[in-house]
Design a protein around this motif. Structure first.
Motif, PDB file in Angstrom:
ATOM      1  N   ILE A   1       0.822  -1.206   0.000  1.00  0.00           N
ATOM      2  CA  ILE A   1       0.000   0.000   0.000  1.00  0.00           C
ATOM      3  C   ILE A   1       0.857   1.258   0.000  1.00  0.00           C
ATOM      4  CG2 ILE A   1      -0.224   0.072   2.514  1.00  0.00           C
ATOM      5  CD1 ILE A   1      -3.103   1.041   2.111  1.00  0.00           C
ATOM      6  N   SER A   2       2.068   1.159   0.536  1.00  0.00           N
ATOM      7  CA  SER A   2       2.943   2.334   0.584  1.00  0.00           C
ATOM      8  C   SER A   2       3.271   2.875  -0.802  1.00  0.00           C
ATOM      9  CB  SER A   2       4.238   2.003   1.337  1.00  0.00           C
ATOM     10  OG  SER A   2       4.896   0.890   0.748  1.00  0.00           O
ATOM     11  N   ASP A   3       3.191   2.022  -1.839  1.00  0.00           N
ATOM     12  CA  ASP A   3       3.454   2.478  -3.209  1.00  0.00           C
ATOM     13  C   ASP A   3       2.461   3.546  -3.646  1.00  0.00           C
ATOM     14  OD1 ASP A   3       5.507   0.707  -3.260  1.00  0.00           O
ATOM     15  OD2 ASP A   3       4.663  -0.620  -4.792  1.00  0.00           O
ATOM     16  N   PHE A   4       1.273   3.555  -3.018  1.00  0.00           N
ATOM     17  CA  PHE A   4       0.226   4.497  -3.404  1.00  0.00           C
ATOM     18  C   PHE A   4       0.299   5.813  -2.634  1.00  0.00           C
ATOM     19  CE2 PHE A   4      -1.444   0.369  -4.617  1.00  0.00           C
ATOM     20  CZ  PHE A   4      -2.013   0.615  -5.867  1.00  0.00           C
ATOM     21  N   PHE A   5       1.171   5.867  -1.622  1.00  0.00           N
ATOM     22  CA  PHE A   5       1.219   7.060  -0.774  1.00  0.00           C
ATOM     23  C   PHE A   5       2.060   8.158  -1.423  1.00  0.00           C
ATOM     24  CE2 PHE A   5       0.224   4.842   3.546  1.00  0.00           C
ATOM     25  CZ  PHE A   5      -1.018   4.491   3.038  1.00  0.00           C
ATOM     26  N   VAL A   6       1.580   8.616  -2.566  1.00  0.00           N
ATOM     27  CA  VAL A   6       2.225   9.705  -3.293  1.00  0.00           C
ATOM     28  C   VAL A   6       1.154  10.729  -3.640  1.00  0.00           C
ATOM     29  CG1 VAL A   6       4.095   8.299  -4.208  1.00  0.00           C
ATOM     30  CG2 VAL A   6       1.958   8.459  -5.479  1.00  0.00           C
ATOM     31  N   PRO A   7       1.529  12.012  -3.682  1.00  0.00           N
ATOM     32  CA  PRO A   7       0.546  13.057  -3.988  1.00  0.00           C
ATOM     33  C   PRO A   7      -0.194  12.792  -5.302  1.00  0.00           C
ATOM     34  CG  PRO A   7       2.576  14.036  -3.187  1.00  0.00           C
ATOM     35  CD  PRO A   7       2.859  12.577  -3.373  1.00  0.00           C
ATOM     36  N   GLY A   8      -1.492  13.043  -5.251  1.00  0.00           N
ATOM     37  CA  GLY A   8      -2.326  12.888  -6.436  1.00  0.00           C
ATOM     38  C   GLY A   8      -3.049  11.563  -6.534  1.00  0.00           C
ATOM     39  N   THR A   9      -2.616  10.561  -5.754  1.00  0.00           N
ATOM     40  CA  THR A   9      -3.314   9.271  -5.755  1.00  0.00           C
ATOM     41  C   THR A   9      -4.710   9.451  -5.161  1.00  0.00           C
ATOM     42  OG1 THR A   9      -1.234   8.069  -5.495  1.00  0.00           O
ATOM     43  CG2 THR A   9      -3.259   6.896  -4.906  1.00  0.00           C
ATOM     44  N   ARG A  10      -5.706   8.842  -5.809  1.00  0.00           N
ATOM     45  CA  ARG A  10      -7.086   8.964  -5.346  1.00  0.00           C
ATOM     46  C   ARG A  10      -7.466   7.712  -4.548  1.00  0.00           C
ATOM     47  NH1 ARG A  10     -11.319  12.195  -6.458  1.00  0.00           N
ATOM     48  NH2 ARG A  10     -10.128  13.238  -8.106  1.00  0.00           N
ATOM     49  N   ALA A  11      -7.736   7.913  -3.267  1.00  0.00           N
ATOM     50  CA  ALA A  11      -8.078   6.792  -2.381  1.00  0.00           C
ATOM     51  C   ALA A  11      -9.530   6.894  -1.942  1.00  0.00           C
ATOM     52  CB  ALA A  11      -7.167   6.783  -1.164  1.00  0.00           C
ATOM     53  N   HIS A  12     -10.248   5.777  -2.023  1.00  0.00           N
ATOM     54  CA  HIS A  12     -11.639   5.702  -1.569  1.00  0.00           C
ATOM     55  C   HIS A  12     -11.674   4.900  -0.280  1.00  0.00           C
ATOM     56  CE1 HIS A  12     -16.040   5.565  -1.975  1.00  0.00           C
ATOM     57  NE2 HIS A  12     -15.933   4.332  -1.490  1.00  0.00           N
TER      58      HIS A  12
END
Length: 463
Positions: A8-19
């Protein structure tokens, strides 16, 4: 837990959309805000409107009420609370579209890996209070911690804060093995009892989960254990654990314990040497134990004793933990989150010693499975009250496949009455309230609303 190709840490970058599914939950709301502060674009859904949902919307975070696959929009990943299962339409929709689905605990675990000190407070009960005490201590030490608590702490005006220090403090829950996704450097174990038996098979299953949790602590870290609790001692067997306790031999203990206006005053000794003086603003022997746990965590992390003193002295309680709500017809109303027999025992024995004329308890059992499996113990503890008003069981995540009701408890508890709705519960308490009474609204659901109904302007005008 679902298998995903990427952490999940791969997604912790600005601009990623999380629901976030269940975004209104006590640990999901702060997660939403922490991820938003990291630059992610956050959206979510919850089963109903709430003050938390309104708060999130005020921050510009869109929240849909009700669960529908259309709520996903063009999100890059989904994070769900432990109570949301694969049958949820949003989870099913994400799986069908190939959108990665992660657990809330995985998200918090990824966040804590960036901190040299990850202080995780676990236990069947007492977690929120102890995590809150730790927060007060580390704030007093000017450590600027990041914090996640499963409740509201007046000091923070919320259940979390994002700091710039090297310490993160998290309330760590065993339900669905959530805390096994964490990366603690200090793991505190307050107690290990039979609970969440809709997930765990029995007490031994609970113990296995806690054992795996403490084994996550690296060799440079510490495990802090309550020597007074048999379950906690069992799961720490063979480990070089730091112990605290009031009764058993322990490294951190309370000395010269006495009371000042009903509140505990004592010295904290570590290895038989004075460490700090404690004058608590909260009641009960259980809170002495909680304070020792918080002091132990501070000690192993090098926090000086004067910060422990200042922190504990400034702690007046967490939200829904013996929280004063107001007075009605000469009776004082408090609210408490207790939903396990051990918590009830600590709460009611403390309340009985405060000198009120009568103790009136409006209790709402939490989940059918817990009520059924701990039924006899609930009945025994409720007998400590002078009068009990039993609201119907709060279902939470469950369906009533057991055919159990609060009417069953009512038959076993003398001086008790059953109320099918919160309105009827509030009305029953209204009729009972007399000057000198202590009224407790108790449970992990929405029983607090019964007390608030008495304190609304309309009800106040009626008295």
């Amino acid at each position: 837990m679902m298998h995903n190709e990427n952490p999940i840490s791969d997604f912790f970058v600005p601009g990623t959309r999380a629901h976030l599914v269940g975004i209104g939950g006590v640990s999901m709301c702060p997660l939403a805000e922490v991820l938003r502060d990291k630059g992610l674009v956050i959206q979510g859904s919850d089963i109903s409107e709430s003050e938390t949902v309104k708060h999130l919307r005020s921050l510009g975070i869109p929240v849909a009420v009700g669960h529908n696959a259309d709520n996903l929009g063009d999100c890059d990943l989904v994070i769900r609370t432990a109570a949301v299962h694969d049958g949820n339409p949003e989870i099913a929709g994400a799986i069908a579209r190939g959108i990665p689905v992660y657990e809330r605990a995985q998200a918090w675990g990824a966040i804590m890996r960036h901190y040299p000190n990850a202080l995780c407070v676990s236990g069947t009960h007492g977690k929120t209070t102890t995590t809150s005490m730790c927060t007060h201590i580390f704030m007093a030490a000017e450590a600027d911690p990041t914090v996640m608590i499963g409740g509201t702490l007046p000091l923070l005006h919320s259940g979390y804060r994002v700091g710039q220090g090297d310490t993160i403090i998290l309330e760590s829950c065993e339900y669905c093995n959530s805390f096994l996704s964490f990366y603690p450097t200090v793991a505190v174990v307050l107690n290990v009892e039979a609970d969440h038996l809709d997930f765990f098979k029995d007490l031994e299953d609970v113990k296995r989960s806690f054992r795996k949790f403490v084994e996550l602590v690296p060799s440079r870290g510490r495990v802090v254990v309550n020597a007074d609790n048999a379950g906690a001692r069992d799961i720490a067997g063979g480990l070089d654990a730091f112990t605290f306790g009031l009764e058993a031999a322990a490294e951190c203990t309370a000395v010269n314990l006495r009371e000042n206006k009903g509140r505990p005053v004592f010295d904290i000794h570590v290895h038989r040497t004075f460490y700090a003086h404690a004058e608590l603003k909260v009641y009960g022997r259980h809170n002495v134990s909680n304070a020792l746990a918080a002091a132990s965590a501070a000690y192993v992390l090098g926090i000086p004793g004067d910060a422990v003193e200042k922190g504990l002295a400034s702690f007046t309680g967490a939200g829904r933990r013996f929280e004063y709500k107001g007075s009605f017809n000469g009776a004082e109303i408090y609210d408490d989150y207790a939903h396990h027999p051990d918590e009830l025992h600590a709460l009611l024995t403390t309340a009985k010693g405060l000198g009120y004329r009568r103790l009136i308890v409006a209790f709402q059992p939490h989940t059918y499975s817990r009520t059924a499996k701990l039924f006899n113990r609930f009945a025994e503890e409720l007998k400590l009250a002078d009068v009990v008003v039993l609201a119907e069981i709060y279902a939470a995540r469950e369906q009533n496949t057991l055919g159990i009701s609060s009417t069953d408890l009512c038959e076993k508890v003398p001086s008790s009455v059953y109320c099918s709705t919160l309105d009827k519960t509030a009305e029953a308490v209204r009729r009972l309230a007399q000057p000198g009474d202590l009224i407790l609204t108790v449970g992990a659901g929405d029983i607090y609303r019964a007390g608030e109904k008495l304190l609304s302007p309309k009800d106040c005008n009626d008295t």
